[in-house]
Design an enzyme around this catalytic site. Structure first.
Site, mmCIF file in Angstrom:
data_model
loop_
_atom_site.group_PDB
_atom_site.id
_atom_site.type_symbol
_atom_site.label_atom_id
_atom_site.label_comp_id
_atom_site.label_asym_id
_atom_site.label_seq_id
_atom_site.Cartn_x
_atom_site.Cartn_y
_atom_site.Cartn_z
ATOM 1 N N HIS A 118 0.740 -1.492 0.674
ATOM 2 C CA HIS A 118 -0.075 0.429 -0.414
ATOM 3 C C HIS A 118 1.359 1.519 0.021
ATOM 4 O O HIS A 118 1.937 0.883 0.474
ATOM 5 C CB HIS A 118 -0.634 0.081 1.269
ATOM 6 C CG HIS A 118 -1.823 0.702 1.670
ATOM 7 N ND1 HIS A 118 -1.711 2.332 1.862
ATOM 8 C CD2 HIS A 118 -3.364 0.695 1.684
ATOM 9 C CE1 HIS A 118 -2.919 2.963 2.048
ATOM 10 N NE2 HIS A 118 -3.864 2.130 1.259
ATOM 11 N N ASP A 195 2.635 -5.132 7.327
ATOM 12 C CA ASP A 195 1.727 -3.650 8.105
ATOM 13 C C ASP A 195 -0.177 -5.016 7.282
ATOM 14 O O ASP A 195 0.493 -6.114 6.776
ATOM 15 C CB ASP A 195 1.469 -3.386 6.202
ATOM 16 C CG ASP A 195 0.468 -2.926 5.461
ATOM 17 O OD1 ASP A 195 -1.116 -3.404 6.890
ATOM 18 O OD2 ASP A 195 -0.357 -1.991 4.682
ATOM 19 N N GLN A 198 -4.915 -5.103 6.608
ATOM 20 C CA GLN A 198 -6.365 -6.334 5.838
ATOM 21 C C GLN A 198 -5.961 -7.460 6.519
ATOM 22 O O GLN A 198 -6.550 -8.431 6.453
ATOM 23 C CB GLN A 198 -5.988 -6.090 4.407
ATOM 24 C CG GLN A 198 -6.022 -4.792 3.894
ATOM 25 C CD GLN A 198 -7.615 -4.176 3.926
ATOM 26 O OE1 GLN A 198 -8.292 -5.092 4.436
ATOM 27 N NE2 GLN A 198 -7.885 -2.863 3.610
ATOM 28 N N LYS A 221 -9.968 -0.009 10.961
ATOM 29 C CA LYS A 221 -11.112 -1.230 9.658
ATOM 30 C C LYS A 221 -11.503 -2.522 10.448
ATOM 31 O O LYS A 221 -11.056 -3.971 9.985
ATOM 32 C CB LYS A 221 -9.683 -1.926 8.784
ATOM 33 C CG LYS A 221 -9.279 -0.293 7.874
ATOM 34 C CD LYS A 221 -8.368 -1.139 7.048
ATOM 35 C CE LYS A 221 -7.502 -0.169 6.286
ATOM 36 N NZ LYS A 221 -8.215 0.384 5.623
ATOM 37 N N CYS A 361 -4.828 3.578 -3.665
ATOM 38 C CA CYS A 361 -3.839 3.720 -3.409
ATOM 39 C C CYS A 361 -2.557 1.903 -3.010
ATOM 40 O O CYS A 361 -1.906 2.020 -1.987
ATOM 41 C CB CYS A 361 -3.819 3.393 -1.754
ATOM 42 S SG CYS A 361 -4.385 4.927 -1.426
HETATM 43 N N1 PLP Z 1 -2.278 -0.624 4.049
HETATM 44 C C1 PLP Z 1 -3.560 -1.497 4.331
HETATM 45 C C2 PLP Z 1 -2.894 -2.718 3.900
HETATM 46 C C3 PLP Z 1 -4.329 -0.850 3.574
HETATM 47 O O1 PLP Z 1 -5.709 -1.473 3.624
HETATM 48 C C4 PLP Z 1 -4.531 1.216 3.446
HETATM 49 C C5 PLP Z 1 -6.142 1.288 4.631
HETATM 50 O O2 PLP Z 1 -6.365 1.204 3.436
HETATM 51 C C6 PLP Z 1 -3.565 1.452 4.848
HETATM 52 C C7 PLP Z 1 -2.721 0.542 4.864
HETATM 53 C C8 PLP Z 1 -3.185 2.618 5.640
HETATM 54 O O3 PLP Z 1 -4.391 2.363 6.519
HETATM 55 P P1 PLP Z 1 -5.224 4.020 7.031
HETATM 56 O O4 PLP Z 1 -5.599 4.757 5.776
HETATM 57 O O5 PLP Z 1 -5.963 4.094 7.756
HETATM 58 O O6 PLP Z 1 -3.467 4.342 7.907
#
Ligand code: PLP
Length: 408
Positions: A118, A195, A198, A221, A361
């Site tokens: 991401h 990360d 998800q 989430k 993203c």
């Molecule tokens: N990493 C992953 C895999 C995500 O799906 C997301 C959110 O869409 C993020 C990072 C970023 O999360 P946040 O916007 O809550 O910081």
């Protein structure tokens, strides 16, 4: 199978019976218990934690402290002080980059990410490489949307100081082989950043068993509030890091010229903490624990299989990521050659079906898939076959509309 968690647990869903919310991967709906906990905190326990000598402040401090312990247990962390509160996964990645990366990475070193990272990690570590003069390497993917382990292995050498990858891809649904990657990374002495944004809402996660060095996720989430998330890190790494934000609470002694810093976790939590949202997140974790993470996973595997089967019946569809429900999460991206994802999502919305459309993203990934955007449906604990049926009906309607337009 009908549902795992009733719609009535979620006020927004209970109040809008015609809504089919298939965008939990973007943000989850909030269970009533979480909303109640937020209100109760402000009605009964609200004071600035760690600040006051009075009983109310002590209670606020205790609630904040207990929330950390609950969340640490939820992700398998035995040392709750290594479970830091941040705004979300994005801030967690920045904390790692500024707190660890800037001190430990330099010219001649290398950073490895994957083509499915991401932007929260991809861009953050790309910019870290730029600041420090390190080489930025991108591990490629297989055609079915997994990390290409041959590509990854070819990038791991003694110059690599940090590797980042998602536990579960937000755009492909792929569940990555964390322990295998950790073993490869540690063999060359690299620090592993995983990360979990998800993963934590959908799988039983044990950060210690996974063997990673840093693990991050976002509260919103998981059914918790927006604006709170977690970075878990190994104690030795966290203690070797400099604070990246300065201010109240994170200090020990402030001299005129020199300041010494507090112990973990306060060292990395400058300023008034987001205590109410931490409490809300802990209640969200308890909610999932009560449902049972194994049951959450089993429910989602069943729904994902239905979703994949249904989508495959549609003409001209391209589905991204692994095709077996057991090997992936309930995030399913797809595209039609002749219809833009945004147009599709707009028509689905007319049927009360919420899906995400865009690059998720993950622009480097979209380039590799050869599409500007995809539509993405994602399931969670309240999703039912009825929601998926509504999606399929809406997709068929959208397809027929676009076919009519093409004929004109
Ligand atoms: N990493 C992953 C895999 C995500 O799906 C997301 C959110 O869409 C993020 C990072 C970023 O999360 P946040 O916007 O809550 O910081």
């Amino acid at each position: 199978m009908t549902f795992l968690a009733p719609r009535s647990d979620f006020p927004l869903l209970a109040d809008t019976p015609t809504l089919h919310y298939l965008d939990s991967a973007a943000t989850a709906q909030k269970p009533r218990v979480v909303l109640d906990a937020l209100q109760q905190f402000y009605e009964r326990d609200n004071a600035n934690p760690h600040r006051g000598a009075y009983e109310l402040s002590a209670r606020a401090t205790e609630r904040y402290h207990d929330a950390r312990a609950t969340i640490a247990t939820f992700i398998g962390a035995t040392d709750a002080d290594c479970t830091l509160f941040v705004r979300g996964t994005t801030e967690a990645m920045n904390l790692i980059a500024y707190g660890w990366g800037d001190a430990h990475i330099g010219a001649g070193d290398a950073i490895v990410v994957t083509a499915m990272d991401h932007h929260a990690s991809f861009v953050t570590f790309q910019q870290l490489a730029k600041r420090t003069g390190a080489e930025f390497r991108i591990a490629e993917l297989t055609d079915d949307g997994r990390i290409d382990m041959t590509s990854l292995r070819s990038m791991l050498d003694s110059r690599v100081k940090l590797i980042s990858f998602p536990h579960v891809s937000n755009a492909l649904g792929t569940i990555n082989p964390v322990t295998e990657i950790v073993a490869l990374a540690h063999a060359v002495g690299a620090v592993v950043v995983c990360d979990g944004a998800q993963a934590v809402p959908h799988l039983a996660v044990d950060v210690e068993a996974l063997g990673v060095d840093f693990y991050a996720f976002s509260g919103h989430k998981v059914g918790g509030p927006m604006g709170i998330g977690v970075l878990w890190g190994r104690r030795a790494l966290l203690e070797s890091m400099s604070p990246w934000q300065f201010g109240g609470d994170m200090i020990e002694i402030v001299g005129d010229q020199v300041t010494t810093f507090n112990t973990l976790p306060h060292r990395f939590e400058a300023g008034t903490p987001n205590a109410a949202d931490a409490v809300g997140l802990a209640v969200a974790c308890d909610y999932l624990t009560a449902l049972g993470m194994d049951r959450v996973r089993a429910h989602e595997v069943e729904l994902t299989a239905l979703l994949l089967d249904g989508l495959q019946l549609l003409d001209g569809i391209r589905i991204f990521g692994p095709m077996h429900a057991q090997e992936r999460s309930g995030v399913v991206s797809f595209a039609f050659e002749d219809v833009h994802a945004h147009d599709l999502a707009t028509i689905l919305d007319e049927h009360g079906v919420c899906v995400r459309a865009g690059h998720h993203c993950a622009q480097p990934l979209m380039r590799r898939l050869g599409v500007p955007a995809t539509a993405r449906a994602s399931v969670w604990v309240h999703t039912t076959p009825d929601d998926l049926h509504a999606l399929m009906t809406a997709l068929q309607h959208a397809k027929s509309l676009f076919a009519d337009v093409a004929l004109r």
